[in-house]
Design a protein around this motif. Structure first.
Motif, PDB file in Angstrom:
ATOM      1  N   GLN A 111     -12.124  -6.094  -6.656  1.00  0.00           N
ATOM      2  CA  GLN A 111     -13.183  -6.934  -6.050  1.00  0.00           C
ATOM      3  C   GLN A 111     -13.910  -6.333  -4.857  1.00  0.00           C
TER       4      GLN A 111
ATOM      5  N   THR B  69      -9.395  -1.389   5.066  1.00  0.00           N
ATOM      6  CA  THR B  69     -10.510  -2.326   4.942  1.00  0.00           C
ATOM      7  C   THR B  69     -10.766  -3.132   6.207  1.00  0.00           C
TER       8      THR B  69
ATOM      9  N   ASP C  97      -2.997   3.062  -2.044  1.00  0.00           N
ATOM     10  CA  ASP C  97      -3.808   1.859  -2.221  1.00  0.00           C
ATOM     11  C   ASP C  97      -5.258   2.286  -1.959  1.00  0.00           C
TER      12      ASP C  97
ATOM     13  N   ALA D 226      -4.124  -6.209  -5.697  1.00  0.00           N
ATOM     14  CA  ALA D 226      -3.414  -5.082  -5.088  1.00  0.00           C
ATOM     15  C   ALA D 226      -2.086  -5.574  -4.513  1.00  0.00           C
ATOM     16  N   SER D 227      -2.053  -6.831  -4.081  1.00  0.00           N
ATOM     17  CA  SER D 227      -0.837  -7.380  -3.456  1.00  0.00           C
ATOM     18  C   SER D 227       0.359  -7.363  -4.408  1.00  0.00           C
TER      19      SER D 227
ATOM     20  N   SER E 179     -10.282  -0.367  -1.377  1.00  0.00           N
ATOM     21  CA  SER E 179     -11.600  -0.448  -0.753  1.00  0.00           C
ATOM     22  C   SER E 179     -12.337   0.885  -0.713  1.00  0.00           C
TER      23      SER E 179
ATOM     24  N   PHE F 293       2.183  -4.112  -4.378  1.00  0.00           N
ATOM     25  CA  PHE F 293       3.113  -3.877  -3.263  1.00  0.00           C
ATOM     26  C   PHE F 293       4.563  -4.015  -3.747  1.00  0.00           C
TER      27      PHE F 293
HETATM   28  C1  LIG Z   1      -8.317  -6.361  -0.263  1.00  0.00           C
HETATM   29  C2  LIG Z   1      -7.209  -5.386  -0.158  1.00  0.00           C
HETATM   30  C3  LIG Z   1      -5.915  -5.686  -0.596  1.00  0.00           C
HETATM   31  C4  LIG Z   1      -5.553  -7.025  -1.176  1.00  0.00           C
HETATM   32  O1  LIG Z   1      -6.052  -7.113  -2.456  1.00  0.00           O
HETATM   33  P1  LIG Z   1      -5.752  -8.379  -3.382  1.00  0.00           P
HETATM   34  O2  LIG Z   1      -6.399  -7.924  -4.656  1.00  0.00           O
HETATM   35  O3  LIG Z   1      -6.404  -9.556  -2.754  1.00  0.00           O
HETATM   36  O4  LIG Z   1      -4.286  -8.523  -3.500  1.00  0.00           O
HETATM   37  C5  LIG Z   1      -4.947  -4.717  -0.491  1.00  0.00           C
HETATM   38  N1  LIG Z   1      -5.237  -3.514   0.025  1.00  0.00           N
HETATM   39  C6  LIG Z   1      -6.459  -3.186   0.459  1.00  0.00           C
HETATM   40  C7  LIG Z   1      -6.721  -1.832   1.031  1.00  0.00           C
HETATM   41  C8  LIG Z   1      -7.493  -4.115   0.379  1.00  0.00           C
HETATM   42  O5  LIG Z   1      -8.718  -3.801   0.821  1.00  0.00           O
END
Ligand SMILES: *Cc1c(COP(=O)(O)O)cnc(C)c1O
Length: 361
Positions: free
Chosen positions: A195, A152, A172, A76-77, A175, A80
């Motif tokens: 994940q 999260t 985003d 997810a990063s 979670s 961004f």
């Molecule tokens: C875990 C998480 C991220 C980061 O995700 P990565 O796949 O490690 O980059 C970003 N946003 C939310 C809401 C998350 O729970």
């Protein structure tokens, strides 16, 4: 073999039946004589896997036809940066709501590429609530409006979406994806690291309205351009093959064993209610989030006493409730109760908390 109840915020539990199926198919996937880990991503047998994964995701989430589903990497990063690089293409302005660390990271990254307006923030109270939004503070000509749907770390969630009019809403959903039905048509882009609720780490799912693809900034690296992946069915380069295969198994589990996202929501709400009811009635433990913004996925709680928190985490771990320590910015504990956490796990945790409370008060 004894499996623990894993309350990790991510990577997190996977359904046991999915793990067993993956184990069964480990050495020989569907008569191919090889593991999914070993096969060419260009092979016919793998092509069927990735196509099925997309088909299942579209079906389970009821994704409209004018949206592309992309299977990417970088977490997810990486989104961004991809969001502003691809979407900040008219006014070069965007609105962000700061509801926690992830939302803030997304905002900081976007600020490198354009004019970013913070519409609201809940930082004043350690992100323990979702700020009320005043539409008059929204940027009228923003290229998009970004939220982190489920926070999260802090355990908050939007129960109501901001009304952004014609400005595409970007969320985003790392979670909370697949935790309940969601009206995809209300969004320009949804993205999620897999994940938490979908698969092991390594896969990022992006669901994007087609008209938002194709106008990336000139500086956008090829790999960070949505068009690259949309034009190549997520096969521009090697996709995270095995993770996509597990996502397919998880989606089959949701569809066939759970019975779809309405049913998933029912189960998730039941699990969360068990925990919140306990917290609301406990004299020792209390939730850290205002009741109206509570997440059904991540449940942070504290005793108010650091030593007692530490003792609880230690004893819980020994009893098979692992990864329940809270994030360092909130302290205390956090129980992440994603889709794959069985109801028995939450019931057992609450029973354990009750016993701990009786013994330590
Ligand atoms: C875990 C998480 C991220 C980061 O995700 P990565 O796949 O490690 O980059 C970003 N946003 C939310 C809401 C998350 O729970």
């Amino acid at each position: 073999m004894k499996r623990v109840y894993n309350f990790s915020a991510g990577p997190s539990m996977l359904p046991e039946s999915v793990l067993k199926r993956a184990a069964d198919e480990m050495l020989d996937y569907n008569g191919s004589g090889q593991s999914v880990m070993e096969m060419s991503h260009r092979s016919k047998v793998y092509d069927e896997i990735i196509k099925d994964a997309e088909k299942l995701l579209r079906e389970v989430m009821n994704i409209p036809d004018n949206y592309k589903v992309l299977f990417l990497q970088g977490g997810a990063s990486t989104q961004f940066a991809m969001i502003p690089l691809n979407l900040m293409n008219k006014s070069h302005k965007a609105d962000y709501v700061l509801t926690g660390q992830w939302a803030t990271k997304a905002y900081k990254e976007a600020a490198r590429y354009g004019e970013v307006n913070v519409v609201a923030s809940s930082k004043d109270k350690t992100f323990s609530y979702i700020p009320k939004l005043d539409k008059s503070t929204f940027t009228k000509d923003a290229d998009y409006f970004h939220i982190c749907m489920n926070n999260t770390i802090y355990g908050t969630v939007y129960h109501e979406l901001p009304d952004t009019g014609d400005v595409p809403l970007v969320a985003d959903v790392s979670s909370c994806i697949l935790s309940k039905p969601i009206d995809v048509s209300k969004f320009g882009v949804l993205y999620a690291g897999a994940q938490k609720n979908m698969a092991p780490a390594g896969l990022t799912v992006v669901i994007i309205r087609e008209d938002l693809i194709g106008n990336a900034m000139d500086i956008t690296p090829t790999m960070l351009n949505y068009q690259t992946h949309a034009d190549n069915d997520s096969m521009f380069n090697t996709p995270p093959c095995y993770t996509i295969y597990i996502a397919k198994l998880v989606l089959e589990w949701i569809k066939n064993e759970v019975g779809g996202l309405e049913k998933m929501q029912e189960i998730n709400e039941k699990k969360a209610a068990i925990l919140y009811n306990f917290l609301d009635n406990s004299k020792m433990f209390k939730g850290t989030v205002v009741p109206e913004d509570r997440s059904i996925m991540n449940v942070p709680f504290v005793t108010g006493n650091d030593e007692l928190d530490t003792k609880f985490v230690k004893e819980a771990t020994a009893a098979g409730f692992v990864n329940i320590k809270g994030h360092r910015s909130v302290g205390g504990m956090r129980a992440s109760i994603y889709n794959a956490m069985p109801i028995e796990g939450v019931e057992a945790l609450v029973k354990f908390m009750g016993e701990f409370e009786a013994q330590n008060s």
